[in-house]
Design a protein around this motif. Structure first.
Motif, PDB file in Angstrom:
ATOM      1  N   UNK A  64     -17.316  32.098  67.288  1.00  0.00           N
ATOM      2  CA  UNK A  64     -18.316  31.039  67.162  1.00  0.00           C
ATOM      3  C   UNK A  64     -19.277  31.011  68.337  1.00  0.00           C
ATOM      4  N   UNK A  65     -18.995  31.823  69.353  1.00  0.00           N
ATOM      5  CA  UNK A  65     -19.870  31.922  70.507  1.00  0.00           C
ATOM      6  C   UNK A  65     -20.688  33.200  70.498  1.00  0.00           C
ATOM      7  N   UNK A  66     -20.335  34.184  71.330  1.00  0.00           N
ATOM      8  CA  UNK A  66     -21.173  35.377  71.479  1.00  0.00           C
ATOM      9  C   UNK A  66     -21.352  36.204  70.224  1.00  0.00           C
ATOM     10  N   UNK A  67     -20.314  36.354  69.405  1.00  0.00           N
ATOM     11  CA  UNK A  67     -20.462  37.203  68.224  1.00  0.00           C
ATOM     12  C   UNK A  67     -21.486  36.623  67.249  1.00  0.00           C
ATOM     13  N   UNK A 127     -19.724  37.250  55.388  1.00  0.00           N
ATOM     14  CA  UNK A 127     -18.313  37.096  55.743  1.00  0.00           C
ATOM     15  C   UNK A 127     -18.145  36.613  57.170  1.00  0.00           C
ATOM     16  N   UNK A 128     -18.918  37.170  58.103  1.00  0.00           N
ATOM     17  CA  UNK A 128     -18.780  36.773  59.504  1.00  0.00           C
ATOM     18  C   UNK A 128     -19.103  35.301  59.691  1.00  0.00           C
ATOM     19  N   UNK A 129     -20.226  34.848  59.165  1.00  0.00           N
ATOM     20  CA  UNK A 129     -20.606  33.454  59.362  1.00  0.00           C
ATOM     21  C   UNK A 129     -19.670  32.503  58.622  1.00  0.00           C
ATOM     22  N   UNK A 130     -19.234  32.900  57.443  1.00  0.00           N
ATOM     23  CA  UNK A 130     -18.306  32.068  56.678  1.00  0.00           C
ATOM     24  C   UNK A 130     -16.961  31.965  57.382  1.00  0.00           C
ATOM     25  N   UNK A 131     -16.424  33.102  57.811  1.00  0.00           N
ATOM     26  CA  UNK A 131     -15.133  33.100  58.497  1.00  0.00           C
ATOM     27  C   UNK A 131     -15.214  32.379  59.831  1.00  0.00           C
ATOM     28  N   UNK A 132     -16.309  32.552  60.524  1.00  0.00           N
ATOM     29  CA  UNK A 132     -16.508  31.861  61.793  1.00  0.00           C
ATOM     30  C   UNK A 132     -16.570  30.355  61.572  1.00  0.00           C
ATOM     31  N   UNK A 133     -17.241  29.948  60.516  1.00  0.00           N
ATOM     32  CA  UNK A 133     -17.309  28.525  60.170  1.00  0.00           C
ATOM     33  C   UNK A 133     -15.907  27.979  59.916  1.00  0.00           C
ATOM     34  N   UNK A 134     -15.085  28.725  59.189  1.00  0.00           N
ATOM     35  CA  UNK A 134     -13.713  28.274  58.928  1.00  0.00           C
ATOM     36  C   UNK A 134     -12.922  28.144  60.217  1.00  0.00           C
ATOM     37  N   UNK A 203     -14.852  44.446  77.172  1.00  0.00           N
ATOM     38  CA  UNK A 203     -14.250  43.288  77.819  1.00  0.00           C
ATOM     39  C   UNK A 203     -15.024  42.046  77.385  1.00  0.00           C
ATOM     40  N   UNK A 204     -14.394  41.171  76.628  1.00  0.00           N
ATOM     41  CA  UNK A 204     -15.109  40.017  76.077  1.00  0.00           C
ATOM     42  C   UNK A 204     -15.506  38.983  77.130  1.00  0.00           C
ATOM     43  N   UNK A 205     -15.106  39.191  78.375  1.00  0.00           N
ATOM     44  CA  UNK A 205     -15.622  38.354  79.454  1.00  0.00           C
ATOM     45  C   UNK A 205     -17.050  38.763  79.824  1.00  0.00           C
ATOM     46  N   UNK A 206     -17.463  39.969  79.397  1.00  0.00           N
ATOM     47  CA  UNK A 206     -18.794  40.479  79.711  1.00  0.00           C
ATOM     48  C   UNK A 206     -19.818  39.993  78.685  1.00  0.00           C
ATOM     49  N   UNK A 207     -21.072  40.361  78.900  1.00  0.00           N
ATOM     50  CA  UNK A 207     -22.186  39.931  78.061  1.00  0.00           C
ATOM     51  C   UNK A 207     -22.305  40.851  76.850  1.00  0.00           C
ATOM     52  N   UNK A 208     -21.947  40.350  75.670  1.00  0.00           N
ATOM     53  CA  UNK A 208     -21.964  41.174  74.458  1.00  0.00           C
ATOM     54  C   UNK A 208     -23.375  41.630  74.111  1.00  0.00           C
ATOM     55  N   UNK A 209     -24.331  40.729  74.190  1.00  0.00           N
ATOM     56  CA  UNK A 209     -25.722  41.075  73.880  1.00  0.00           C
ATOM     57  C   UNK A 209     -26.216  42.193  74.790  1.00  0.00           C
ATOM     58  N   UNK A 210     -25.950  42.066  76.067  1.00  0.00           N
ATOM     59  CA  UNK A 210     -26.401  43.071  77.037  1.00  0.00           C
ATOM     60  C   UNK A 210     -25.776  44.426  76.743  1.00  0.00           C
TER      61      UNK A 210
END
Length: 228
Positions: A64-67, A127-134, A203-210
């Motif tokens: 629900x955050x970076x992804x 699927x991603x947005x629906x599952x994330x919403x759940x 490493x999910x502590x890092x910046x996914x977008x970057x």
């Protein structure tokens, strides 16, 4: 270096899930194309594989955050693959496969909802947005329940009935077993979310977008905007 606290957090059994800040609004599926108006150059895409379980707090925060945020901005540049299984275990009892999930039966059922959504919607963006919403648990409880499936479906223009029916059927069991086998192919998985970018551990502590922008040889405008 990978966060040691994270390694423990979703490796050990957790009985409760703390409330998680809602980072993103979930789009009506009819308007989803607004997020994908950038054309890839020569069809270039980054493969993003996410191995997770629906009741893990770190998994919830990542989805629900970076992804969600990155996928909204440059989803057309991402080949997203989701594996809703996580740290579950498969055993054989009297010739039948039995799956035990880290956070109990509720998580196994939630993972089936996620797997069935992927199977029935046949569109990884939906699927991603629906599952994330759940996973948000917006309507109370731990999230990824029939109530979440129904309410997310109503708010996003998705028919949740076949997804719920699938999760309660043998199809749901078969899909969960399939994702278990796919997850077990990983040699060194130690925790979830276990995220691979073009086959390399992220490493999910890092910046996914970057990281995704750095991986692309021809990055879209949002990459430049995020680096400002």
């Amino acid at each position: 270096m990978l966060s040691y606290s994270k390694y423990l957090f979703c490796l050990l059994a957790i009985n409760t899930v703390d409330s998680v800040e809602i980072y993103s609004n979930y789009p009506d599926i009819k308007a989803l194309e607004q997020y994908y108006h950038y054309q890839t150059v020569n069809g270039e895409k980054v493969e993003l594989q996410v191995y997770y379980e629906c009741l893990c707090p770190d998994c919830i925060s990542f989805h629900i955050g970076p992804l969600d945020d990155v996928y909204k901005k440059i989803g057309s540049y991402i080949d997203l693959k989701l594996y809703p299984y996580g740290n579950a275990k498969r055993t054989e009892e009297n010739g039948k496969t039995v799956i035990t999930c880290q956070h109990g039966p509720a998580e196994c059922y939630g993972n089936k909802l996620h797997a069935c959504a992927i199977d029935i919607l046949k569109d990884i963006s939906k699927s991603e947005f629906y599952n994330s919403c759940m996973m948000n648990g917006t309507w109370g409880g731990r999230g990824s329940t029939d109530m979440d499936a129904t309410n997310c479906g109503q708010s996003m223009g998705i028919d949740s009935k076949p997804i719920i029916a699938c999760a309660k059927s043998k199809r749901g069991e078969d899909l969960l077993e399939y994702y278990g086998k796919e997850t077990d192919r990983l040699i060194n998985k130690q925790y979830v979310p276990w995220v691979l970018i073009n086959g390399e551990l992220f490493n999910t502590d890092d910046d996914l977008m970057k990281k995704i922008c750095e991986t692309l040889s021809n990055s879209p405008p949002p990459c430049a905007e995020s680096s400002d």
